[in-house]
Design a protein around this motif. Sequence first.
Motif, PDB file in Angstrom:
ATOM      1  N   LYS A  54       0.800  -1.230   0.000  1.00 39.11           N
ATOM      2  CA  LYS A  54       0.000   0.000   0.000  1.00 39.11           C
ATOM      3  C   LYS A  54       0.832   1.279   0.000  1.00 39.11           C
ATOM      4  O   LYS A  54       0.314   2.346  -0.296  1.00 39.11           O
ATOM      5  N   ASP A  55       2.101   1.201   0.317  1.00 38.03           N
ATOM      6  CA  ASP A  55       2.940   2.396   0.345  1.00 38.03           C
ATOM      7  C   ASP A  55       3.650   2.675  -0.975  1.00 38.03           C
ATOM      8  O   ASP A  55       4.449   3.609  -1.051  1.00 38.03           O
ATOM      9  N   ARG A  59       1.143   1.043  -6.551  1.00 40.18           N
ATOM     10  CA  ARG A  59      -0.189   0.801  -5.973  1.00 40.18           C
ATOM     11  C   ARG A  59      -1.109   1.986  -6.231  1.00 40.18           C
ATOM     12  O   ARG A  59      -2.265   1.808  -6.620  1.00 40.18           O
ATOM     13  N   GLU A  60      -0.616   3.201  -6.030  1.00 42.01           N
ATOM     14  CA  GLU A  60      -1.444   4.380  -6.289  1.00 42.01           C
ATOM     15  C   GLU A  60      -1.899   4.431  -7.741  1.00 42.01           C
ATOM     16  O   GLU A  60      -3.058   4.739  -8.030  1.00 42.01           O
ATOM     17  N   GLU A  63      -4.533   1.640  -8.396  1.00 42.81           N
ATOM     18  CA  GLU A  63      -5.834   1.995  -7.845  1.00 42.81           C
ATOM     19  C   GLU A  63      -6.515   3.084  -8.653  1.00 42.81           C
ATOM     20  O   GLU A  63      -7.735   3.068  -8.834  1.00 42.81           O
ATOM     21  N   PRO A 128     -11.956  -4.869  -2.437  1.00 44.86           N
ATOM     22  CA  PRO A 128     -11.407  -3.903  -1.464  1.00 44.86           C
ATOM     23  C   PRO A 128     -10.864  -4.526  -0.186  1.00 44.86           C
ATOM     24  O   PRO A 128      -9.827  -4.103   0.315  1.00 44.86           O
ATOM     25  N   HIS A 129     -11.543  -5.542   0.352  1.00 48.81           N
ATOM     26  CA  HIS A 129     -11.050  -6.157   1.592  1.00 48.81           C
ATOM     27  C   HIS A 129      -9.679  -6.791   1.374  1.00 48.81           C
ATOM     28  O   HIS A 129      -8.751  -6.564   2.164  1.00 48.81           O
ATOM     29  N   ASN A 130      -9.516  -7.585   0.313  1.00 48.93           N
ATOM     30  CA  ASN A 130      -8.226  -8.223   0.037  1.00 48.93           C
ATOM     31  C   ASN A 130      -7.140  -7.192  -0.238  1.00 48.93           C
ATOM     32  O   ASN A 130      -5.998  -7.356   0.197  1.00 48.93           O
ATOM     33  N   GLN A 131      -7.486  -6.141  -0.958  1.00 50.67           N
ATOM     34  CA  GLN A 131      -6.510  -5.102  -1.299  1.00 50.67           C
ATOM     35  C   GLN A 131      -6.046  -4.375  -0.035  1.00 50.67           C
ATOM     36  O   GLN A 131      -4.849  -4.147   0.144  1.00 50.67           O
ATOM     37  N   GLN A 132      -6.967  -4.021   0.850  1.00 50.25           N
ATOM     38  CA  GLN A 132      -6.597  -3.275   2.053  1.00 50.25           C
ATOM     39  C   GLN A 132      -5.963  -4.167   3.117  1.00 50.25           C
ATOM     40  O   GLN A 132      -4.969  -3.790   3.728  1.00 50.25           O
ATOM     41  N   ALA A 133      -6.522  -5.332   3.340  1.00 45.72           N
ATOM     42  CA  ALA A 133      -6.033  -6.208   4.411  1.00 45.72           C
ATOM     43  C   ALA A 133      -4.749  -6.937   4.043  1.00 45.72           C
ATOM     44  O   ALA A 133      -3.882  -7.136   4.894  1.00 45.72           O
ATOM     45  N   ASP A 135      -2.955  -6.465   0.751  1.00 46.48           N
ATOM     46  CA  ASP A 135      -2.232  -5.884  -0.390  1.00 46.48           C
ATOM     47  C   ASP A 135      -2.328  -6.780  -1.620  1.00 46.48           C
ATOM     48  O   ASP A 135      -1.462  -6.762  -2.491  1.00 46.48           O
TER      49      ASP A 135
END
Length: 187
Positions: A54-55, A59-60, A63, A128-133, A135
């Motif tokens: 996510k950093d 990734r940006e 998304e 979204p859950h897999n992406q946030q939790a 990556d």
Amino acid sequence: MIEPVDLPRAYLLLNHGPTVLVTSAHGGARNVMAAAWAMPLDFSPPKMLVVVDKDTWTRELIEASGEFALCIPSRAQAHATLQVGSHSGRDEDKFQSSGLTTFAASKIGAPLIEGCLGWLECKVIPEPHNQQAYDLFIGEVVAAWAAPDVFSGNRWHFPADERRSVHYVAGGSFFATGEAFNVADPE
């Protein structure tokens, strides 16, 4: 030269677990990063998984655009692979600093990298859950390509050491894909 790979067979490009170069682009910006954690997920429609922290700048861009490419580098590209996996695209143009050159993809805006062994153009399947939790990004493969000198007839065949795929193991060390053997064929 590149040749298309039938989409139901796209999984064969990553089935052996190589390190990939993940490319992304959005709004005139583009980036590349190395990823050791990528794999096939499904046949029809073909899907791939890749972990993108996510950093990262990549990734940006993923998304924002909803797409990415997975490019399979050769042993000859291992130094560039390590370099783009060790620096941020926020600080430099990693294509320029690594010497990687690109060409246009056929169905997405992210560039493909010249000299690679295979290329997978992917559209993000939002989870979204897999992406946030975790990556973890799932991409539907919308186009797949391979270099015919190393992949034809739905099989890998590496004619020279510098044209083998690579597997990152940490600390700047890689393994190159080894010799193939088949236990299903009678000797």
